[in-house]
Design an enzyme around this catalytic site. Structure first.
Site, PDB file in Angstrom:
ATOM      1  N   VAL A 120      47.863   6.564  18.092  1.00 25.00           N
ATOM      2  CA  VAL A 120      47.101   7.816  18.055  1.00 25.00           C
ATOM      3  C   VAL A 120      45.822   7.726  18.880  1.00 25.00           C
ATOM      4  O   VAL A 120      45.042   8.672  18.914  1.00 25.00           O
ATOM      5  CB  VAL A 120      46.769   8.225  16.602  1.00 25.00           C
ATOM      6  CG1 VAL A 120      48.029   8.527  15.835  1.00 25.00           C
ATOM      7  CG2 VAL A 120      45.951   7.160  15.901  1.00 25.00           C
ATOM      8  N   GLY A 121      45.567   6.583  19.523  1.00 28.51           N
ATOM      9  CA  GLY A 121      44.434   6.494  20.440  1.00 28.51           C
ATOM     10  C   GLY A 121      43.194   5.866  19.848  1.00 28.51           C
ATOM     11  O   GLY A 121      42.086   6.156  20.296  1.00 28.51           O
ATOM     12  N   SER A 166      53.519  16.820  -3.126  1.00 24.67           N
ATOM     13  CA  SER A 166      53.386  18.202  -2.672  1.00 24.67           C
ATOM     14  C   SER A 166      54.697  18.985  -2.786  1.00 24.67           C
ATOM     15  O   SER A 166      54.805  20.069  -2.234  1.00 24.67           O
ATOM     16  CB  SER A 166      52.892  18.236  -1.217  1.00 24.67           C
ATOM     17  OG  SER A 166      53.830  17.602  -0.370  1.00 24.67           O
ATOM     18  N   GLY A 224      44.671   5.168  11.052  1.00 23.34           N
ATOM     19  CA  GLY A 224      45.754   6.074  11.394  1.00 23.34           C
ATOM     20  C   GLY A 224      46.959   5.314  11.909  1.00 23.34           C
ATOM     21  O   GLY A 224      46.906   4.095  12.127  1.00 23.34           O
ATOM     22  N   PRO A 225      48.060   6.003  12.114  1.00 24.19           N
ATOM     23  CA  PRO A 225      49.293   5.353  12.570  1.00 24.19           C
ATOM     24  C   PRO A 225      49.122   4.772  13.976  1.00 24.19           C
ATOM     25  O   PRO A 225      48.183   5.110  14.690  1.00 24.19           O
ATOM     26  CB  PRO A 225      50.321   6.504  12.576  1.00 24.19           C
ATOM     27  CG  PRO A 225      49.685   7.602  11.801  1.00 24.19           C
ATOM     28  CD  PRO A 225      48.218   7.442  11.924  1.00 24.19           C
ATOM     29  N   PRO A 226      50.042   3.890  14.392  1.00 27.39           N
ATOM     30  CA  PRO A 226      49.976   3.338  15.752  1.00 27.39           C
ATOM     31  C   PRO A 226      50.126   4.429  16.809  1.00 27.39           C
ATOM     32  O   PRO A 226      50.858   5.402  16.616  1.00 27.39           O
ATOM     33  CB  PRO A 226      51.165   2.366  15.796  1.00 27.39           C
ATOM     34  CG  PRO A 226      51.485   2.070  14.363  1.00 27.39           C
ATOM     35  CD  PRO A 226      51.134   3.300  13.602  1.00 27.39           C
ATOM     36  N   LYS A 285      51.506  20.521   8.290  1.00 25.10           N
ATOM     37  CA  LYS A 285      52.568  21.266   7.623  1.00 25.10           C
ATOM     38  C   LYS A 285      52.689  22.676   8.184  1.00 25.10           C
ATOM     39  O   LYS A 285      53.799  23.192   8.399  1.00 25.10           O
ATOM     40  CB  LYS A 285      52.297  21.327   6.119  1.00 25.10           C
ATOM     41  CG  LYS A 285      52.412  19.984   5.420  1.00 25.10           C
ATOM     42  CD  LYS A 285      52.055  20.088   3.952  1.00 25.10           C
ATOM     43  CE  LYS A 285      52.209  18.747   3.241  1.00 25.10           C
ATOM     44  NZ  LYS A 285      51.848  18.811   1.824  1.00 25.10           N
TER      45      LYS A 285
END
Length: 770
Positions: free
Chosen positions: A357-358, A676, A353-355, A719
């Site tokens: 996020v824990g 999308s 995951g992105p930086p 979203k």
């Protein structure tokens, strides 16, 4: 005979003492001592001498002086040029002081004089003769005392004075000389000096024996080697083994206590025997010593007992982390299986995951919930295979790899081992570290992990491996295949708000020395920080902005401007300045050619306006807004669908021959891509070509095919939250995404109306106004 003297001046001595009937020259320079000396001269020259315990004290207090000293008389006094005095002083008798008092800048004391009273019994006479004999033999053995001194001492008839005089000629420390002074019993004094002379003679004989052995072993010119051998001889005389022998004994004991596997223990003993026979000055000696040190410090059999309590583990995970439900569920599943079977191998889980996020903090919580030790190594920038497998021992400066180093740090065989940033490993001419990681992370192989430095197989099968990655696409396929990937897409706005209120704000208040009474954050202010001052998937920038507010609050509190403050949406700009970001909002009115799409970005969900403008031309298609390849293909597909279905859509079939189409997505500096936006582009095109407005309260997401089929998408939860935040209440999504609706929080789901569609025709009927 005991006698009392009052108001006697006291002169403290540094590093020396005076015995009764002993003459000594002393230089007196301290101001307090000079006053005491001058007062003593007024009182027939009598003064009390006692030694201070610490020679560094310039003005010793009563507690820093020995209570037993010498009552003495100043025989001569001479003033020197520098203002000090040189005196000749003669000891009179032993004395013990009481009633210490400072009088006119110098101390006076009350003395109890202890004069020697001799009762020459046959026993004492025999002891005196023995003492004289020992002193005479000591003088001959030591060769430090002249024959005249020995004869002079032998002529002393008084036993007490004899013992005192011998004490002045022995190399005694000050504490030992003070001990002699404190012996009021003449018999005790004589016995103590006799024993001390016997001990000194034995020491001298040992010194000579050691010196003789050393001289036989070394050449006179090798001074350094001589000193080392002399030290070794001294250690042997004391019963100690030489340094290396003691080290070998210690290593042997540690090998026994390490509880190694049999084959490792045999290798350790084999290397220990080599080390024993190699000279210590040899370079190989240091190599073997380091190798043995690594073997005995590695955990071979020490393991912590897992705490298999699901309720406790769930409580810890929920305490430390809001959201991340799928990750928590996977961890609890592992614990449940472990509790049921008690034999499952450690899983290899990759948190992607992105930086922010824990991922790392989640790994720590897992270790705490399991009651295991936690160890972390960072793999970012690692490009040398030896960083994982270690160096060969023959290399200069060789060391084990990071895996073995981590196990040593963990001190147990079953830690939670975090491989941080595993996607950032690279390779060069020194090898491919990701290939070396295959053995570490393969449950079928890691029970016999081989490190080039350790050489012996090491069991990693009980280790709970966790890896973190930002982008799994950069992880080589074989390595990725050995890990269970769990995606952390980022936190929703609601989760960020909970994290800020429950974790970040209390943490920052504490770090800045603030209390909840001094600084309060309202929930709407926290929401504004999340929406308008940060744009991220994690919460690192959110924590920084909260810290920024706290710093400015501290400044106001310390300067006295405010005593307390409440952070609201109205006052937030005073602390953080103007808003840095804007979030998409629902259009104020329905417009032709403007459709609202729902996008998923690295920093969460957002709304995306897609605009279509028509102009006279020759059917040229223009795409702007820094669209990626996928979105460009979606636009081409959408246009082809509209052209092929023009008649059914009540559009001029030849519109492409005389109309240029411009598709634009605002905020052109921001790259946009993803599969999308198909139905959104189709809707905007049909709206512009038929001049029918698109409902402003409708958001849509989904990919389209040339046949008009609507394909499923990802990130529905994010979203939907962005649509809710923008005020949109109707969402069009692919039919196949029905299974993802349960991921959306129930409170949000109740306020939104979802339409599941299979074909673009359904989208147009829902989105376009009549």
């Amino acid at each position: 005979m005991v006698e009392i003297k009052t108001n006697v001046p006291l002169l403290p001595l540094r590093g020396l003492l005076v015995y009764p009937e002993m003459l000594l020259h002393i230089d007196v320079g301290r101001e307090r001592s000079i006053y005491a000396l001058e007062e003593a001269m007024k009182m027939d020259g009598f003064i009390f001498l006692t030694t201070q315990k610490d020679t560094r004290d310039e003005d010793p207090t009563e507690d820093e002086l020995y209570t037993v000293g010498t009552y003495a008389k100043v025989k001569q006094l001479k003033e020197l040029k520098n203002g000090t005095y040189r005196i000749m002083i003669e000891g009179v008798c032993r004395a013990t002081y009481t009633e210490y008092e400072m009088v006119d800048l110098y101390p006076t004391v009350t003395l109890t004089l202890q004069r020697d009273e001799v009762d020459m019994t046959p026993q004492l006479e025999a002891e005196v003769r023995v003492l004289n004999q020992y002193f005479e033999s000591y003088g001959k053995v030591s060769q430090r005392i002249s024959k005249e001194t020995i004869e002079s001492v032998a002529s002393i008839k008084e036993p007490g004075r004899l013992a005192d005089m011998i004490a002045t000629h022995l190399p005694l420390k000050l504490a030992a000389k003070q001990k002699v002074l404190e012996m009021f019993s003449i018999s005790d004094r004589v016995k103590w000096m006799t024993n001390r002379l016997a001990s000194e003679q034995e020491v001298i004989r040992l010194e000579r024996r050691i010196s003789k052995r050393v001289k036989e072993e070394v050449e006179a010119t090798q001074k350094e080697y001589y000193l080392r051998e002399q030290l070794k001889a001294i250690q042997k005389e004391l019963g100690d083994k030489d340094g290396k022998s003691a080290e070998i004994v210690d290593l042997e004991k540690r090998i026994e206590e390490a509880d190694m596997p049999e084959h490792v223990s045999e290798a350790a003993y084999r290397e220990l025997r080599r080390y024993e026979h190699i000279p210590q000055a040899s370079a190989e000696s240091g190599v073997i010593r380091n190798y043995l040190e690594w073997l005995v410090t590695l955990p071979w059999s020490v393991a912590t007992e897992d705490t298999l309590d699901l309720a406790r583990s769930e409580e810890i995970l929920n305490r430390d982390h809001d959201g991340l439900e799928k990750v928590k569920e996977r961890i609890l599943e592992y614990l449940a299986v472990r509790q049921m079977t008690d034999s499952i191998r450690g899983p290899i889980i990759c948190l992607a995951g992105p930086p922010g996020v824990g991922k790392t903090s989640l790994a720590r919580s897992i270790a705490e919930s399991l009651n295991r030790h936690f160890v972390r190594i960072s793999l970012g920038g690692v490009r040398d295979e030896s960083e994982i497998r270690g160096h060969r021992r023959t290399y200069v400066g060789a060391m084990p790899g990071r895996i073995i180093q981590g196990m040593k740090k963990a001190e147990t065989t079953n830690p939670v081992f975090l491989l941080d940033e595993i996607d950032k490993m690279s390779n060069d001419f020194r090898g491919d570290p990701s290939s070396a990681m295959l053995e570490v992370l393969d449950p079928e192989q890691n029970a016999n992990f081989s490190d080039h430095y350790i050489e012996e197989p090491y069991d990693l099968s009980n280790v709970f491996f966790l890896a973190t990655a930002n982008d799994i696409s950069t992880i080589p396929g074989p390595l990725r295949d050995r890990m269970e990937i769990i995606q952390l897409a980022g936190y929703t706005e609601m989760e960020k708000r909970a994290i800020a209120i429950n974790h970040l704000i209390p943490k920052q208040l504490q770090e800045h020395g603030l209390t909840k009474a001094q600084v309060k954050f309202r929930e709407d202010a926290v929401e504004d920080i999340i929406r308008y001052y940060t744009r991220e998937a994690g919460v690192r920038n959110l924590e920084r902005e909260i810290a920024n507010v706290c710093r400015k609050a501290v400044k106001q509190l310390v300067s006295g401007e405010r005593k307390s403050m409440t952070i609201t949406t109205n006052t937030l700009s005073n602390y953080l300045g103007k808003r840095k970001f804007r979030h998409g909002l629902m259009e104020e009115q329905s417009e032709v050619g403007v459709a609202t799409g729902l996008a998923y970005t690295q920093v969460g969900g957002d709304t995306l306006q897609i605009e279509v403008a028509l102009s006279e031309g020759k059917g040229k298609l223009v795409l702007t807004g820094k669209l990626g390849e996928v979105m460009q293909e979606s636009a081409q597909t959408a246009l082809s669908y509209v052209r092929s279905n023009a008649e059914n859509l009540h559009i001029d079939p030849k519109f492409n021959e005389k109309t240029d189409i411009h598709i634009h997505v605002p905020e052109g500096a921001v790259p946009k891509d993803g599969p999308s936006a198909g139905i959104t582009i189709v809707t905007a095109l049909v709206s512009a070509l038929t001049n029918r407005p698109i409902r402003r309260d409708v958001g849509m997401t989904g990919e389209v095919t040339l046949r008009g089929k609507v394909l499923p998408i990802g990130g529905l939860k994010e979203k939907s939250l962005s649509a809710h935040r923008a005020g949109i209440r109707t969402i069009i999504l692919p039919y196949d995404n029905e299974r993802d609706l349960e991921d959306i929080p129930e409170s949000i789901r109740e306020e939104l109306e979802f339409h599941l569609v299979k074909d673009v025709k359904e989208v147009l009927s829902l989105a376009l106004e009549a």
